[in-house]
Design an enzyme around this catalytic site. Structure first.
Site, PDB file in Angstrom:
ATOM      1  N   LYS A 161       0.422  -1.105  -0.746  1.00  0.00           N
ATOM      2  CA  LYS A 161       0.047   0.061   0.295  1.00  0.00           C
ATOM      3  C   LYS A 161       0.364   1.640   0.198  1.00  0.00           C
ATOM      4  O   LYS A 161       1.832   1.098   0.152  1.00  0.00           O
ATOM      5  CB  LYS A 161      -0.785   0.077   1.354  1.00  0.00           C
ATOM      6  CG  LYS A 161      -1.960  -1.342   1.017  1.00  0.00           C
ATOM      7  CD  LYS A 161      -3.054  -1.205   2.675  1.00  0.00           C
ATOM      8  CE  LYS A 161      -3.985  -2.353   2.369  1.00  0.00           C
ATOM      9  NZ  LYS A 161      -5.042  -2.082   3.516  1.00  0.00           N
ATOM     10  N   TYR A 174     -12.294  -2.734  -3.103  1.00  0.00           N
ATOM     11  CA  TYR A 174     -12.941  -2.454  -1.690  1.00  0.00           C
ATOM     12  C   TYR A 174     -14.753  -2.455  -1.841  1.00  0.00           C
ATOM     13  O   TYR A 174     -14.923  -1.917  -1.232  1.00  0.00           O
ATOM     14  CB  TYR A 174     -12.763  -1.406  -0.862  1.00  0.00           C
ATOM     15  CG  TYR A 174     -11.012  -1.930  -0.348  1.00  0.00           C
ATOM     16  CD1 TYR A 174     -10.495  -2.877   0.251  1.00  0.00           C
ATOM     17  CD2 TYR A 174     -10.213  -1.095  -0.710  1.00  0.00           C
ATOM     18  CE1 TYR A 174      -9.513  -3.228   0.765  1.00  0.00           C
ATOM     19  CE2 TYR A 174      -8.551  -0.527  -0.509  1.00  0.00           C
ATOM     20  CZ  TYR A 174      -8.512  -2.215   0.617  1.00  0.00           C
ATOM     21  OH  TYR A 174      -7.001  -2.350   0.761  1.00  0.00           O
ATOM     22  N   ASN A 232      -1.716   0.120   7.003  1.00  0.00           N
ATOM     23  CA  ASN A 232      -1.307  -1.498   7.731  1.00  0.00           C
ATOM     24  C   ASN A 232      -0.458  -2.570   6.402  1.00  0.00           C
ATOM     25  O   ASN A 232       0.123  -3.213   6.881  1.00  0.00           O
ATOM     26  CB  ASN A 232      -2.515  -2.747   8.108  1.00  0.00           C
ATOM     27  CG  ASN A 232      -3.207  -2.712   7.156  1.00  0.00           C
ATOM     28  OD1 ASN A 232      -3.522  -2.078   6.151  1.00  0.00           O
ATOM     29  ND2 ASN A 232      -3.964  -3.375   7.324  1.00  0.00           N
ATOM     30  N   HIS A 280      -1.615  -5.061   1.425  1.00  0.00           N
ATOM     31  CA  HIS A 280      -3.068  -5.864   1.449  1.00  0.00           C
ATOM     32  C   HIS A 280      -3.460  -7.221   0.808  1.00  0.00           C
ATOM     33  O   HIS A 280      -2.164  -7.184   0.055  1.00  0.00           O
ATOM     34  CB  HIS A 280      -4.017  -5.934   0.644  1.00  0.00           C
ATOM     35  CG  HIS A 280      -5.452  -6.134  -0.050  1.00  0.00           C
ATOM     36  ND1 HIS A 280      -6.820  -6.638   0.591  1.00  0.00           N
ATOM     37  CD2 HIS A 280      -5.368  -6.584  -0.901  1.00  0.00           C
ATOM     38  CE1 HIS A 280      -7.592  -7.380   0.607  1.00  0.00           C
ATOM     39  NE2 HIS A 280      -6.888  -7.347  -0.572  1.00  0.00           N
ATOM     40  N   GLU A 284      -9.401 -10.380  -7.443  1.00  0.00           N
ATOM     41  CA  GLU A 284      -8.913  -9.052  -6.888  1.00  0.00           C
ATOM     42  C   GLU A 284      -7.571  -9.717  -8.043  1.00  0.00           C
ATOM     43  O   GLU A 284      -6.615  -8.591  -8.386  1.00  0.00           O
ATOM     44  CB  GLU A 284      -8.559  -9.186  -5.754  1.00  0.00           C
ATOM     45  CG  GLU A 284      -9.258  -8.882  -4.471  1.00  0.00           C
ATOM     46  CD  GLU A 284      -8.626  -8.709  -3.643  1.00  0.00           C
ATOM     47  OE1 GLU A 284      -7.745  -8.873  -3.217  1.00  0.00           O
ATOM     48  OE2 GLU A 284      -9.273  -8.706  -2.667  1.00  0.00           O
TER      49      GLU A 284
HETATM   50  P1  CMP Z   1      -6.996  -4.483   3.718  1.00  0.00           P
HETATM   51  O1  CMP Z   1      -6.475  -6.052   4.415  1.00  0.00           O
HETATM   52  O2  CMP Z   1      -6.442  -3.621   2.070  1.00  0.00           O
HETATM   53  O3  CMP Z   1      -8.988  -4.515   3.787  1.00  0.00           O
HETATM   54  C1  CMP Z   1      -9.555  -3.274   3.973  1.00  0.00           C
HETATM   55  C2  CMP Z   1      -8.819  -2.062   4.381  1.00  0.00           C
HETATM   56  O4  CMP Z   1      -9.691  -1.341   5.194  1.00  0.00           O
HETATM   57  C3  CMP Z   1      -7.508  -2.825   5.270  1.00  0.00           C
HETATM   58  O5  CMP Z   1      -6.711  -3.443   5.425  1.00  0.00           O
HETATM   59  C4  CMP Z   1      -7.842  -1.442   6.054  1.00  0.00           C
HETATM   60  O6  CMP Z   1      -6.544  -0.752   5.585  1.00  0.00           O
HETATM   61  C5  CMP Z   1      -9.193  -0.691   6.324  1.00  0.00           C
HETATM   62  N1  CMP Z   1      -9.952  -0.840   7.530  1.00  0.00           N
HETATM   63  C6  CMP Z   1     -10.100  -1.674   7.798  1.00  0.00           C
HETATM   64  N2  CMP Z   1     -10.572  -1.962   8.520  1.00  0.00           N
HETATM   65  C7  CMP Z   1     -10.845  -0.568   9.281  1.00  0.00           C
HETATM   66  C8  CMP Z   1     -11.356   0.050  10.323  1.00  0.00           C
HETATM   67  N3  CMP Z   1     -12.032  -0.027  11.523  1.00  0.00           N
HETATM   68  N4  CMP Z   1     -11.088   2.378  10.012  1.00  0.00           N
HETATM   69  C9  CMP Z   1     -10.432   2.811   9.252  1.00  0.00           C
HETATM   70  N5  CMP Z   1      -9.377   1.757   7.811  1.00  0.00           N
HETATM   71  C10 CMP Z   1      -9.950   0.565   7.932  1.00  0.00           C
END
Ligand code: CMP
Length: 152
Positions: free
Chosen positions: A9, A49, A112, A115, A126
């Site tokens: 990311k 998403y 984080n 993904h 995806e």
């Molecule tokens: P990812 O594994 O890419 O899948 C969905 C993404 O949404 C997740 O990682 C985070 O980057 C984001 N995400 C999930 N939950 C939250 C949350 N409660 N608040 C903000 N971002 C979130």
């Protein structure tokens, strides 16, 4: 053999962690069979998403994921979907176990770093969003006999 879609990311790219993250997948013995850098558009973000579009955090997530380039890749290996999710750790960097990528490098739920698809079905969807079949370079690694037994 299973395939999964991984995105490094924007925070991973901006923080210069691409090499360290990729090394973890390579060290595990996973096969990188497609790789490219791209800018996610709001349209692609909404498709990727789709299950989160109605959630309160989606506008922030879209701003984040479209805010700088990402690196998309396809990884291949035995039980690859689960294995890669385990290497990433829990969604929030604050909750992810030490030793996982997020546990070691992230202190955020949104930022984080990486993904990865959450099921083989998501992976197929995806992979199609990010890659044309002509961009996939599947190959048999010469190391295979040193990574697993023949009957595994
Ligand atoms: P990812 O594994 O890419 O899948 C969905 C993404 O949404 C997740 O990682 C985070 O980057 C984001 N995400 C999930 N939950 C939250 C949350 N409660 N608040 C903000 N971002 C979130």
């Amino acid at each position: 053999m299973e395939r999964t879609l991984v995105l490094l990311k924007p925070d991973c790219v901006q923080r210069r962690l691409m090499g360290q993250v990729l090394s973890r997948f390579e060290n595990k013995g996973l096969n990188v069979i497609a790789l490219k850098m791209l800018q996610v558009t709001p349209e692609l973000s909404k498709k990727h998403y789709a299950e989160h579009v109605e959630k309160p955090f989606y506008p922030g997530l879209e701003a984040f994921i479209t805010g700088a380039p990402v690196v998309a890749m396809i990884l291949e290996g035995l039980e690859c979907v689960r294995v890669v999710r385990d290497i990433l750790g829990a969604t929030s960097g604050l909750k992810a176990a030490a030793g996982t990528i997020r546990g070691d490098f992230s202190s955020s739920r949104q930022m984080n770093l990486v993904h990865a698809s959450d099921s083989p079905e998501s992976a197929a969807r995806e992979i199609e969003l990010y890659f044309d079949s002509s961009e996939i370079c599947a190959y048999e690694p010469t190391l295979t006999p040193w990574l697993k037994a023949g009957d595994e």
